[in-house]
Design a protein around this motif. Structure first.
Motif, PDB file in Angstrom:
ATOM      1  N   ALA A 138       0.833  -1.208   0.000  1.00  0.00           N
ATOM      2  CA  ALA A 138       0.000   0.000   0.000  1.00  0.00           C
ATOM      3  C   ALA A 138       0.867   1.257   0.000  1.00  0.00           C
ATOM      4  CB  ALA A 138      -0.942  -0.009   1.207  1.00  0.00           C
ATOM      5  N   LEU A 139       1.942   1.261   0.788  1.00  0.00           N
ATOM      6  CA  LEU A 139       2.855   2.406   0.798  1.00  0.00           C
ATOM      7  C   LEU A 139       3.471   2.640  -0.573  1.00  0.00           C
ATOM      8  CD1 LEU A 139       4.756   2.000   4.185  1.00  0.00           C
ATOM      9  CD2 LEU A 139       3.410   3.983   3.478  1.00  0.00           C
ATOM     10  N   SER A 140       3.758   1.575  -1.288  1.00  0.00           N
ATOM     11  CA  SER A 140       4.404   1.714  -2.596  1.00  0.00           C
ATOM     12  C   SER A 140       3.501   2.382  -3.623  1.00  0.00           C
ATOM     13  CB  SER A 140       4.867   0.355  -3.114  1.00  0.00           C
ATOM     14  OG  SER A 140       3.765  -0.425  -3.523  1.00  0.00           O
ATOM     15  N   THR A 141       2.195   2.430  -3.354  1.00  0.00           N
ATOM     16  CA  THR A 141       1.277   3.064  -4.297  1.00  0.00           C
ATOM     17  C   THR A 141       1.168   4.572  -4.077  1.00  0.00           C
ATOM     18  OG1 THR A 141      -0.714   2.747  -2.938  1.00  0.00           O
ATOM     19  CG2 THR A 141      -0.086   0.947  -4.440  1.00  0.00           C
ATOM     20  N   LEU A 142       1.698   5.077  -2.970  1.00  0.00           N
ATOM     21  CA  LEU A 142       1.658   6.515  -2.710  1.00  0.00           C
ATOM     22  C   LEU A 142       2.725   7.226  -3.539  1.00  0.00           C
ATOM     23  CD1 LEU A 142       1.353   6.591   1.191  1.00  0.00           C
ATOM     24  CD2 LEU A 142      -0.483   6.889  -0.484  1.00  0.00           C
ATOM     25  N   SER A 143       2.520   8.505  -3.756  1.00  0.00           N
ATOM     26  CA  SER A 143       3.558   9.303  -4.425  1.00  0.00           C
ATOM     27  C   SER A 143       4.763   9.403  -3.495  1.00  0.00           C
ATOM     28  CB  SER A 143       3.030  10.707  -4.749  1.00  0.00           C
ATOM     29  OG  SER A 143       2.887  11.462  -3.557  1.00  0.00           O
ATOM     30  N   ALA A 144       5.892   9.770  -4.032  1.00  0.00           N
ATOM     31  CA  ALA A 144       7.112   9.894  -3.223  1.00  0.00           C
ATOM     32  C   ALA A 144       6.906  10.899  -2.099  1.00  0.00           C
ATOM     33  CB  ALA A 144       8.285  10.311  -4.103  1.00  0.00           C
ATOM     34  N   ARG A 145       6.269  12.000  -2.385  1.00  0.00           N
ATOM     35  CA  ARG A 145       6.039  13.029  -1.358  1.00  0.00           C
ATOM     36  C   ARG A 145       5.108  12.509  -0.262  1.00  0.00           C
ATOM     37  NH1 ARG A 145       7.409  18.162  -0.878  1.00  0.00           N
ATOM     38  NH2 ARG A 145       6.072  19.590   0.262  1.00  0.00           N
ATOM     39  N   GLN A 146       4.009  11.847  -0.643  1.00  0.00           N
ATOM     40  CA  GLN A 146       3.089  11.299   0.350  1.00  0.00           C
ATOM     41  C   GLN A 146       3.776  10.235   1.201  1.00  0.00           C
ATOM     42  OE1 GLN A 146       0.063  10.031  -2.410  1.00  0.00           O
ATOM     43  NE2 GLN A 146      -1.338  11.647  -1.735  1.00  0.00           N
ATOM     44  N   ARG A 147       4.536   9.382   0.553  1.00  0.00           N
ATOM     45  CA  ARG A 147       5.231   8.319   1.277  1.00  0.00           C
ATOM     46  C   ARG A 147       6.247   8.904   2.242  1.00  0.00           C
ATOM     47  NH1 ARG A 147       7.124   2.716  -1.382  1.00  0.00           N
ATOM     48  NH2 ARG A 147       7.979   1.796   0.487  1.00  0.00           N
ATOM     49  N   SER A 148       6.937   9.959   1.813  1.00  0.00           N
ATOM     50  CA  SER A 148       7.913  10.620   2.690  1.00  0.00           C
ATOM     51  C   SER A 148       7.224  11.249   3.888  1.00  0.00           C
ATOM     52  CB  SER A 148       8.672  11.698   1.915  1.00  0.00           C
ATOM     53  OG  SER A 148       9.422  11.110   0.885  1.00  0.00           O
ATOM     54  N   LEU A 149       6.072  11.862   3.672  1.00  0.00           N
ATOM     55  CA  LEU A 149       5.334  12.459   4.788  1.00  0.00           C
ATOM     56  C   LEU A 149       4.922  11.403   5.806  1.00  0.00           C
ATOM     57  CD1 LEU A 149       3.095  14.964   2.805  1.00  0.00           C
ATOM     58  CD2 LEU A 149       4.843  15.568   4.494  1.00  0.00           C
ATOM     59  N   VAL A 150       4.367  10.298   5.333  1.00  0.00           N
ATOM     60  CA  VAL A 150       3.948   9.224   6.237  1.00  0.00           C
ATOM     61  C   VAL A 150       5.160   8.666   6.972  1.00  0.00           C
ATOM     62  CG1 VAL A 150       2.956   6.891   6.331  1.00  0.00           C
ATOM     63  CG2 VAL A 150       1.870   8.658   4.927  1.00  0.00           C
ATOM     64  N   TYR A 151       6.256   8.457   6.258  1.00  0.00           N
ATOM     65  CA  TYR A 151       7.479   7.933   6.863  1.00  0.00           C
ATOM     66  C   TYR A 151       7.988   8.868   7.971  1.00  0.00           C
ATOM     67  CZ  TYR A 151      12.501   7.392   7.381  1.00  0.00           C
ATOM     68  OH  TYR A 151      13.747   7.289   7.902  1.00  0.00           O
ATOM     69  N   LEU A 152       8.125  10.142   7.655  1.00  0.00           N
ATOM     70  CA  LEU A 152       8.662  11.091   8.636  1.00  0.00           C
ATOM     71  C   LEU A 152       7.723  11.266   9.827  1.00  0.00           C
ATOM     72  CD1 LEU A 152      10.031  13.814   6.218  1.00  0.00           C
ATOM     73  CD2 LEU A 152      11.394  12.277   7.653  1.00  0.00           C
ATOM     74  N   ARG A 153       6.456  11.336   9.571  1.00  0.00           N
ATOM     75  CA  ARG A 153       5.482  11.626  10.627  1.00  0.00           C
ATOM     76  C   ARG A 153       5.257  10.426  11.537  1.00  0.00           C
ATOM     77  NH1 ARG A 153       3.602  13.941  14.139  1.00  0.00           N
ATOM     78  NH2 ARG A 153       1.490  14.702  14.262  1.00  0.00           N
ATOM     79  N   TYR A 154       5.138   9.222  10.960  1.00  0.00           N
ATOM     80  CA  TYR A 154       4.743   8.068  11.761  1.00  0.00           C
ATOM     81  C   TYR A 154       5.852   7.051  11.993  1.00  0.00           C
ATOM     82  CZ  TYR A 154       0.314  10.245  11.089  1.00  0.00           C
ATOM     83  OH  TYR A 154      -0.693  11.165  11.082  1.00  0.00           O
ATOM     84  N   TRP A 155       6.765   6.893  11.063  1.00  0.00           N
ATOM     85  CA  TRP A 155       7.877   5.958  11.274  1.00  0.00           C
ATOM     86  C   TRP A 155       8.945   6.629  12.120  1.00  0.00           C
ATOM     87  CZ3 TRP A 155       8.370   0.876   9.859  1.00  0.00           C
ATOM     88  CH2 TRP A 155       9.621   0.302  10.023  1.00  0.00           C
ATOM     89  N   GLU A 156       9.311   7.859  11.764  1.00  0.00           N
ATOM     90  CA  GLU A 156      10.316   8.613  12.512  1.00  0.00           C
ATOM     91  C   GLU A 156       9.703   9.363  13.692  1.00  0.00           C
ATOM     92  OE1 GLU A 156      13.681   8.888  12.227  1.00  0.00           O
ATOM     93  OE2 GLU A 156      13.607   7.277  10.741  1.00  0.00           O
TER      94      GLU A 156
END
Length: 174
Positions: free
Chosen positions: A113-131
């Motif tokens: 599901a993450l791979s279907t997001l745009s690079a910017r959206q995926r980066s936002l989710v990564y920074l906000r929730y993973w980091e």
């Protein structure tokens, strides 16, 4: 090479040895592929190396390195939009069969599901929730406003929920 150069080289080499495993895991979350993650880490470390002598606090590089990695990821995806992979209807591997593998299956669904997001959206989710960064920190890294982070993250999470629902629904074979 003089002594100062050798000292910088040695400190950078020690930093790479300590930081590379964590960087590789973080890059995998962004790109969803171990080989691409290795490439992203390599590009990130090259950029950090080029700026190494100008960096003042070598002991606190994780935030700087993370910012470099996310910006390289977004820039690379923006430049090469036409090279995106095409998603297929099914995974090549069978679904996990045992209950102990449920977490692995959930992780695969999330990564797909993450791979279907745009690079910017995926980066936002990564920074906000993973980091687990604050909205303000993410805005600084992504070079946008806090309002943009909130709205774009909300949109990305809505898309993820929809896609995870579709991906996790068992298919019936008639």
């Amino acid at each position: 090479m003089n002594r100062l150069d050798e000292a910088h080289e040695e400190r950078f080499a020690r930093y790479v040895v300590g930081a590379r495993p964590a960087l590789r895991r973080k890059a995998f979350v962004l790109v969803g592929d171990w080989f691409a993650a290795d490439d992203l880490v390599q590009q990130t470390l090259i950029t950090v190396y080029r700026n190494w002598e100008r960096l003042e606090r070598h002991d606190a590089l994780s935030a700087y390195t993370r910012t470099v990695m996310v910006r390289i990821f977004v820039d690379e995806r923006r430049r090469h939009r036409w090279t995106r992979e095409l998603l297929q209807g099914s995974l090549p591997e069978p679904e996990p069969a045992t209950e102990e593998m449920t977490r692995v299956g959930d992780r695969m669904i999330l990564l797909k599901a993450l791979s279907t997001l745009s690079a910017r959206q995926r980066s936002l989710v990564y920074l906000r929730y993973w980091e687990d960064l604050s909205i303000e920190e993410v805005a600084r890294i992504m070079d946008c406003s806090a309002a943009t982070v909130r709205s774009s993250t909300s949109r990305a999470l809505r898309i993820l929920r929809e896609r995870i629902g579709v991906l996790s629904t068992p298919r019936r074979e008639d």
